[in-house]
Every structure is written in structure tokens, then in C-alpha cells.
Scaffold this motif. Structure first.
Motif, mmCIF file in Angstrom:
data_model
loop_
_atom_site.group_PDB
_atom_site.id
_atom_site.type_symbol
_atom_site.label_atom_id
_atom_site.label_comp_id
_atom_site.label_asym_id
_atom_site.label_seq_id
_atom_site.Cartn_x
_atom_site.Cartn_y
_atom_site.Cartn_z
ATOM 1 N N ARG A 62 4.399 48.100 3.399
ATOM 2 C CA ARG A 62 2.930 48.303 4.015
ATOM 3 C C ARG A 62 3.115 48.374 5.713
ATOM 4 O O ARG A 62 2.174 48.945 6.201
ATOM 5 C CB ARG A 62 1.989 47.077 3.707
ATOM 6 C CG ARG A 62 1.857 47.057 2.099
ATOM 7 C CD ARG A 62 0.543 45.858 1.857
ATOM 8 N NE ARG A 62 0.466 45.571 0.330
ATOM 9 C CZ ARG A 62 0.256 46.517 -0.493
ATOM 10 N NH1 ARG A 62 -0.108 47.597 -0.245
ATOM 11 N NH2 ARG A 62 -0.015 45.871 -1.752
ATOM 12 N N LYS A 106 1.839 51.626 7.216
ATOM 13 C CA LYS A 106 0.723 51.944 8.315
ATOM 14 C C LYS A 106 1.283 52.041 9.797
ATOM 15 O O LYS A 106 0.480 52.282 10.461
ATOM 16 C CB LYS A 106 -0.205 50.516 8.312
ATOM 17 C CG LYS A 106 -0.939 50.174 6.963
ATOM 18 C CD LYS A 106 -1.391 48.940 7.205
ATOM 19 C CE LYS A 106 -2.308 48.558 5.918
ATOM 20 N NZ LYS A 106 -3.792 48.615 6.110
ATOM 21 N N GLU A 155 -1.453 43.160 11.628
ATOM 22 C CA GLU A 155 -2.013 44.377 12.432
ATOM 23 C C GLU A 155 -3.028 43.842 13.525
ATOM 24 O O GLU A 155 -2.895 44.357 14.514
ATOM 25 C CB GLU A 155 -2.720 45.262 11.079
ATOM 26 C CG GLU A 155 -3.589 46.223 11.790
ATOM 27 C CD GLU A 155 -4.002 47.373 10.900
ATOM 28 O OE1 GLU A 155 -4.160 46.915 9.616
ATOM 29 O OE2 GLU A 155 -4.437 48.399 11.120
#
Ligand code: APR
Length: 310
Positions: free
Chosen positions: A20, A24, A238
Motif C-alpha cells: 500500500r 500510493k 501518510e
């Protein structure tokens, strides 16, 4: 890329977290595991997917910590799941020793990193990482509330047949049976769910959220959840990497907030480049506060068990 995240444990949660992060395009990833060949193989597989997935994150696998040096974030997923015949104390002891070792090795290479703990029992493992690393409390964060809230949101969206994007939920407390979903602060397009569902339906969704991890284990039979846990860890990473100042429920070390002292427990925090930049104190009703204090008691007992085993 100019950011680096080390993921320790290349099992289901760790490998999916690496995937992931890379897809991203948030950072380069170093994937570490004790099993020889496992992190190298999964990292190479992910690198070979990159041309199709169209990202330039590089993923490196290793059994040692050299490649992790200078990481911005360390995500710890290493540990063993409970096996048949194993007591809870055995599990805590084994995972405590794993946590001590990996935290010490990783912290040495990346003294300025922010640590996100995913391994269970979550709240207890946060204490081990905090004590072992010696990092300040803003740089040791547990992943629990984001996952539990995502589960609650998914159930709310299914119940009301609305987009998950319209849902918002808060789940506080420890990452276990005593967790505290807060219906009053859980909304659909800003409307509290207490105005959209009966108390019975809300209680049913709250109960399903509390048992969310167990529901997946009983379906999978040979392991525990990893898609949603990895999503939750990556949302936190993030927010930190992009300095988003995002408010998320995370396990944080409290020193008096919510009347709790010297304990990791799930509360709303603001995540940015410093890690936990603020602990948000929301107003709780008497019943909500009693549930949070009850959950804190359960975590305290777990931490006391841990100290006895150490
Ligand atoms: N150093 C590095 N890796 C280790 C160590 C260690 N000392 N000890 C164990 N590991 C690795 C294992 O080799 C394994 O690959 O941790 C990995 C754990 O992976 P899985 O068994 O697939 O477990 P997973 O489903 O990923 O869950 C990991 O996250 O959500 C929590 O409860 C879950 O505590 C568990 C953790």
C-alpha cells in the motif's frame, strides 16, 4: 524517493503495508523479517509489479537493519499469532521479546524516526516499544482506533446503504473487547448516527465492531485480518509523511489527559510530521467516560502482567 519507511515483519500485515505504501507512492520501503528470503522475495515481487502499478517507490527486503538507516517511520508488525495450547501470557511474553529486539535494532539505525506499532496485544506492545526505544511520547504511536473506526464505518455504511465516504466514526480505548465506540461522535454526512438508527441497531453495530478482529479470525481460521489493518497503518503513515495534521484515533501515551496517567490508550490525536502533535480531549458523557476508564483498567492490567513477565 525522499522518504523512507521501514516495515518490520513481512507477513500478511507487513507485506500488505509495504504494498500500500508503494502503490500510493508515499516513500521507499525497507521490508524486514527474521525469516530468510521472505522479505527479499516479497520485496522483489513488489518491485516487479511497479511498472504495471505505475509507481517509482523502491522496496528492499532484508534480514538485517542496515538498509533501514535514516527511516522517517518504522512500522512494527513482527510477532507471532496465538497458537493452539498457548496461553495469553505465553503470547505476551514471546511478542514482548520480539518487540524489544526489533525496536532496539530499528531505533539504533533511525534515532529520529516515528514508530507505529501494529503487533498485538497492541496497547501492551506500545509500552514495550516506548520503553525500549527511549523515544519521546509523540514518536511512539499505536495503530488501533483507525482500524476499529474503519470497521464501525463499514458497518454503518452497510446498515444505512450509504457511501463509506459519508461515514465518520470514533472508537477510543484499548484495542480489545473493552474498546469504546462513540455513537454520538459517529456521523453520516455530519448527522450523528443516533438520529439515523435505533439504539438496538447501534448496539448491534457496536458489538460487531468490538468483535471485528475475532469475526475475521473465525472466518480465516489460519490467521488474522490484514487488509484493513494495513490500510489503517498506512493512513497514519501518510498523515505523518505529508504533515497533514489529520485527526485520527490512535493509541497514545497519556499523562493526565482523560484522567489517565502513564498509559497507552486510544484517543483522538493530531498526526503530522512530529508524530502526535496534539492529544484532542473531547467531552464525554458519564457513561462514555466510565467505559473509557474501564478500558484503561484492562490495559493497565495487561501492562502489569507484562512487567511481571519481563
Ligand atoms: N524480527 C522480524 N520479524 C519477525 C520476528 C523478529 N524477531 N519474529 C517474527 N517475525 C515475523 C514473522 O517471521 C512473520 O513473517 O513477523 C511476521 C508476522 O507475520 P504473520 O504471522 O503473517 O502475522 P500478521 O498477520 O502479519 O500479523 C502481525 O499484526 O495485526 C497484528 O495481531 C497481529 O500481532 C500480529 C501482527
Amino acid at each position: 524517493m525522499d522518504k523512507k519507511v521501514t516495515v518490520i515483519g513481512a507477513g500478511n500485515v507487513g507485506a500488505t503495508t509495504a504494498q500500500r505504501l508503494a502503490e500510493k507512492e508515499l516513500c521507499d520501503v525497507v521490508l524486514i523479517d527474521i525469516a530468510e528470503g521472505l522479505p527479499q522475495g516479497k520485496a522483489l515481487d513488489l518491485v516487479e509489479a511497479a511498472p504495471i502499478e505505475k509507481h517509482d517507490s523502491f522496496i528492499e527486503g532484508s534480514n538485517t537493519y542496515d538498509a533501514s538507516a535514516g527511516s522517517d517511520i518504522i512500522i512494527i508488525t513482527a510477532g507471532i499469532p496465538r497458537k493452539p495450547g498457548m496461553s495469553r501470557d505465553d503470547l505476551i511474553k514471546t511478542n514482548m521479546n520480539i518487540m524489544k529486539r526489533v525496536t532496539a535494532d530499528a531505533a539504533k539505525q533511525s534515532p529520529d524516526a516515528i514508530i507505529i506499532i501494529v503487533s498485538n496485544p497492541l496497547d501492551a506492545m506500545c509500552h514495550v516499544a516506548f520503553d525500549t526505544s527511549g523515544f519521546p511520547k509523540n514518536r511512539v504511536i499505536g495503530m488501533a482506533g483507525v482500524l476499529d473506526s474503519a470497521r464501525f464505518r463499514a458497518f454503518i455504511a452497510m446498515e444505512l446503504n450509504v457511501s463509506v465516504e459519508n461515514t465518520h466514526a470514533f472508537v477510543l480505548g484499548g484495542h480489545g473487547d473493552t474498546m469504546v465506540p462513540l455513537p454520538r461522535y459517529s456521523t453520516v454526512a455530519g448527522i450523528p448516527i443516533t438520529e439515523l438508527m435505533t439504539a438496538e441497531r447501534i448496539e448491534a453495530l457496536v458489538d460487531r465492531t468490538r468483535k471485528g478482529g475475532g469475526e475475521i479470525v473465525s472466518l480465516l481460521k489460519t490467521g488474522s485480518a490484514f487488509y484493513a489493518p494495513s490500510s489503517a497503518a498506512v493512513e497514519m503513515a501518510e498523515a505523518i509523511l505529508k504533515d497533514k495534521k489529520k485527526i485520527l484515533p490512535c493509541a497514545a501515551y497519556l499523562e493526565g489527559e482523560y484522567g489517565i496517567d502513564g498509559l497507552f490508550i486510544g484517543v483522538p490525536v493530531k498526526l503530522g510530521k512530529q508524530g502526535i502533535e496534539e492529544i484532542i480531549q473531547i467531552k464525554l458523557t458519564g457513561a462514555e467516560n466510565a467505559a473509557l476508564q474501564h478500558s484503561a483498567e484492562a490495559v493497565k492490567n495487561l501492562v502489569a502482567d507484562l512487567k511481571k513477565l519481563a
